[in-house]
Design a protein around this motif. Structure first.
Motif, PDB file in Angstrom:
ATOM      1  N   ILE A  89       0.839  -1.207   0.000  1.00 26.80           N
ATOM      2  CA  ILE A  89       0.000   0.000   0.000  1.00 26.80           C
ATOM      3  C   ILE A  89       0.864   1.243   0.000  1.00 26.80           C
ATOM      4  O   ILE A  89       0.495   2.257  -0.567  1.00 26.80           O
ATOM      5  N   ARG A  90       2.032   1.146   0.617  1.00 25.19           N
ATOM      6  CA  ARG A  90       2.868   2.346   0.686  1.00 25.19           C
ATOM      7  C   ARG A  90       3.233   2.858  -0.695  1.00 25.19           C
ATOM      8  O   ARG A  90       3.540   4.034  -0.857  1.00 25.19           O
ATOM      9  N   GLU A  91       3.206   1.987  -1.702  1.00 26.65           N
ATOM     10  CA  GLU A  91       3.464   2.450  -3.060  1.00 26.65           C
ATOM     11  C   GLU A  91       2.278   3.235  -3.607  1.00 26.65           C
ATOM     12  O   GLU A  91       2.430   4.038  -4.510  1.00 26.65           O
ATOM     13  N   GLY A  92       1.113   3.019  -3.049  1.00 25.54           N
ATOM     14  CA  GLY A  92      -0.070   3.739  -3.492  1.00 25.54           C
ATOM     15  C   GLY A  92      -0.301   5.030  -2.739  1.00 25.54           C
ATOM     16  O   GLY A  92      -1.305   5.705  -2.959  1.00 25.54           O
ATOM     17  N   TRP A  93       0.604   5.408  -1.857  1.00 23.63           N
ATOM     18  CA  TRP A  93       0.422   6.631  -1.067  1.00 23.63           C
ATOM     19  C   TRP A  93       0.438   7.878  -1.945  1.00 23.63           C
ATOM     20  O   TRP A  93      -0.081   8.917  -1.547  1.00 23.63           O
ATOM     21  N   LEU A  94       0.984   7.777  -3.146  1.00 21.83           N
ATOM     22  CA  LEU A  94       1.003   8.934  -4.033  1.00 21.83           C
ATOM     23  C   LEU A  94      -0.412   9.353  -4.432  1.00 21.83           C
ATOM     24  O   LEU A  94      -0.631  10.479  -4.876  1.00 21.83           O
ATOM     25  N   PHE A  95      -1.374   8.443  -4.227  1.00 17.75           N
ATOM     26  CA  PHE A  95      -2.775   8.785  -4.453  1.00 17.75           C
ATOM     27  C   PHE A  95      -3.195   9.961  -3.566  1.00 17.75           C
ATOM     28  O   PHE A  95      -4.106  10.710  -3.906  1.00 17.75           O
ATOM     29  N   LEU A  96      -2.516  10.140  -2.448  1.00 15.27           N
ATOM     30  CA  LEU A  96      -2.868  11.222  -1.532  1.00 15.27           C
ATOM     31  C   LEU A  96      -2.610  12.606  -2.145  1.00 15.27           C
ATOM     32  O   LEU A  96      -3.027  13.609  -1.579  1.00 15.27           O
ATOM     33  N   ALA A  97      -1.952  12.653  -3.299  1.00 17.84           N
ATOM     34  CA  ALA A  97      -1.785  13.932  -3.999  1.00 17.84           C
ATOM     35  C   ALA A  97      -3.146  14.483  -4.429  1.00 17.84           C
ATOM     36  O   ALA A  97      -3.317  15.695  -4.538  1.00 17.84           O
ATOM     37  N   VAL A  98      -4.123  13.598  -4.616  1.00 20.52           N
ATOM     38  CA  VAL A  98      -5.450  14.036  -5.058  1.00 20.52           C
ATOM     39  C   VAL A  98      -6.169  14.851  -3.979  1.00 20.52           C
ATOM     40  O   VAL A  98      -6.567  15.993  -4.243  1.00 20.52           O
ATOM     41  N   PRO A  99      -6.351  14.324  -2.743  1.00 14.03           N
ATOM     42  CA  PRO A  99      -7.047  15.156  -1.757  1.00 14.03           C
ATOM     43  C   PRO A  99      -6.280  16.423  -1.384  1.00 14.03           C
ATOM     44  O   PRO A  99      -6.886  17.470  -1.151  1.00 14.03           O
ATOM     45  N   VAL A 100      -4.950  16.336  -1.362  1.00 17.82           N
ATOM     46  CA  VAL A 100      -4.165  17.536  -1.067  1.00 17.82           C
ATOM     47  C   VAL A 100      -4.360  18.555  -2.192  1.00 17.82           C
ATOM     48  O   VAL A 100      -4.556  19.747  -1.941  1.00 17.82           O
ATOM     49  N   GLY A 101      -4.336  18.086  -3.419  1.00 12.93           N
ATOM     50  CA  GLY A 101      -4.550  18.980  -4.554  1.00 12.93           C
ATOM     51  C   GLY A 101      -5.936  19.608  -4.554  1.00 12.93           C
ATOM     52  O   GLY A 101      -6.085  20.792  -4.857  1.00 12.93           O
ATOM     53  N   VAL A 102      -6.942  18.827  -4.195  1.00 14.18           N
ATOM     54  CA  VAL A 102      -8.305  19.364  -4.111  1.00 14.18           C
ATOM     55  C   VAL A 102      -8.359  20.475  -3.074  1.00 14.18           C
ATOM     56  O   VAL A 102      -8.948  21.539  -3.302  1.00 14.18           O
ATOM     57  N   CYS A 103      -7.710  20.254  -1.948  1.00 12.30           N
ATOM     58  CA  CYS A 103      -7.694  21.254  -0.881  1.00 12.30           C
ATOM     59  C   CYS A 103      -6.953  22.517  -1.331  1.00 12.30           C
ATOM     60  O   CYS A 103      -7.447  23.625  -1.161  1.00 12.30           O
ATOM     61  N   VAL A 104      -5.788  22.346  -1.916  1.00  8.25           N
ATOM     62  CA  VAL A 104      -4.967  23.488  -2.320  1.00  8.25           C
ATOM     63  C   VAL A 104      -5.633  24.264  -3.451  1.00  8.25           C
ATOM     64  O   VAL A 104      -5.620  25.491  -3.466  1.00  8.25           O
ATOM     65  N   MET A 105      -6.242  23.568  -4.387  1.00  6.77           N
ATOM     66  CA  MET A 105      -6.817  24.217  -5.566  1.00  6.77           C
ATOM     67  C   MET A 105      -8.133  24.934  -5.297  1.00  6.77           C
ATOM     68  O   MET A 105      -8.648  25.624  -6.178  1.00  6.77           O
ATOM     69  N   GLN A 106      -8.700  24.807  -4.103  1.00 12.67           N
ATOM     70  CA  GLN A 106      -9.934  25.525  -3.805  1.00 12.67           C
ATOM     71  C   GLN A 106      -9.707  27.031  -3.720  1.00 12.67           C
ATOM     72  O   GLN A 106     -10.625  27.806  -3.933  1.00 12.67           O
ATOM     73  N   ASP A 107      -8.487  27.438  -3.450  1.00 10.23           N
ATOM     74  CA  ASP A 107      -8.152  28.859  -3.381  1.00 10.23           C
ATOM     75  C   ASP A 107      -7.778  29.346  -4.781  1.00 10.23           C
ATOM     76  O   ASP A 107      -6.905  28.782  -5.444  1.00 10.23           O
ATOM     77  N   THR A 108      -8.415  30.395  -5.259  1.00  7.93           N
ATOM     78  CA  THR A 108      -8.178  30.914  -6.608  1.00  7.93           C
ATOM     79  C   THR A 108      -6.732  31.354  -6.804  1.00  7.93           C
ATOM     80  O   THR A 108      -6.148  31.119  -7.860  1.00  7.93           O
ATOM     81  N   HIS A 109      -6.154  31.993  -5.799  1.00  6.63           N
ATOM     82  CA  HIS A 109      -4.767  32.443  -5.877  1.00  6.63           C
ATOM     83  C   HIS A 109      -3.827  31.249  -6.077  1.00  6.63           C
ATOM     84  O   HIS A 109      -2.932  31.277  -6.925  1.00  6.63           O
ATOM     85  N   ASN A 110      -4.024  30.193  -5.302  1.00  6.57           N
ATOM     86  CA  ASN A 110      -3.197  28.992  -5.432  1.00  6.57           C
ATOM     87  C   ASN A 110      -3.379  28.345  -6.794  1.00  6.57           C
ATOM     88  O   ASN A 110      -2.410  27.917  -7.423  1.00  6.57           O
ATOM     89  N   ARG A 111      -4.621  28.262  -7.248  1.00  7.31           N
ATOM     90  CA  ARG A 111      -4.909  27.643  -8.534  1.00  7.31           C
ATOM     91  C   ARG A 111      -4.167  28.365  -9.654  1.00  7.31           C
ATOM     92  O   ARG A 111      -3.582  27.749 -10.541  1.00  7.31           O
TER      93      ARG A 111
END
Length: 117
Positions: A89-111
């Motif tokens: 599973i540790r190889e699949g941890w890169l999937f966590l880029a999705v929720p982090v990206g969703v969180c970061v991209m909610q801000d227009t400035h960051n996007r």
């Protein structure tokens, strides 16, 4: 999670996620380290702000991500060799880029900054 004034935590989260996005083109090691720090900062931010993710417009995405992670854990536990499955599973941890990206991209400035990187 979208506040009117960015905190040091949200700025650091954006910075490490931005480093992940930019460095993924030239260095796998740097990008994975940056994502690792971003995931930790994301977890800290979730604990500190305690957002109710099920009332956001993205509730279906959050639910699908939670189901995926839960499925991976359950499949590993039910496998004959649980320890080896959990290690895989540790190889699949890169999937966590999705929720982090969703969180970061909610801000227009960051996007704007991520898309112009």
């Amino acid at each position: 999670m979208n506040t009117s004034r960015p905190t040091y935590l949200s700025r650091a989260l954006f910075g490490f996620y931005w480093l992940f996005v930019v460095s993924s083109a030239f260095s796998i090691a740097v990008s994975q380290m940056a994502l690792g720090v971003a995931v930790v900062l994301f977890a800290v931010q979730l604990v500190r702000t305690k957002p109710n993710l099920m009332i956001s417009p993205l509730r279906h995405i959050w639910l699908l991500m939670a189901l995926y992670v839960g499925w991976m854990v359950i499949a590993s536990i039910l496998n004959d060799n649980t320890a080896a499955s959990l290690v895989e599973i540790r190889e699949g941890w890169l999937f966590l880029a999705v929720p982090v990206g969703v969180c970061v991209m909610q801000d227009t400035h960051n996007r704007r900054h991520i898309l112009h990187a």
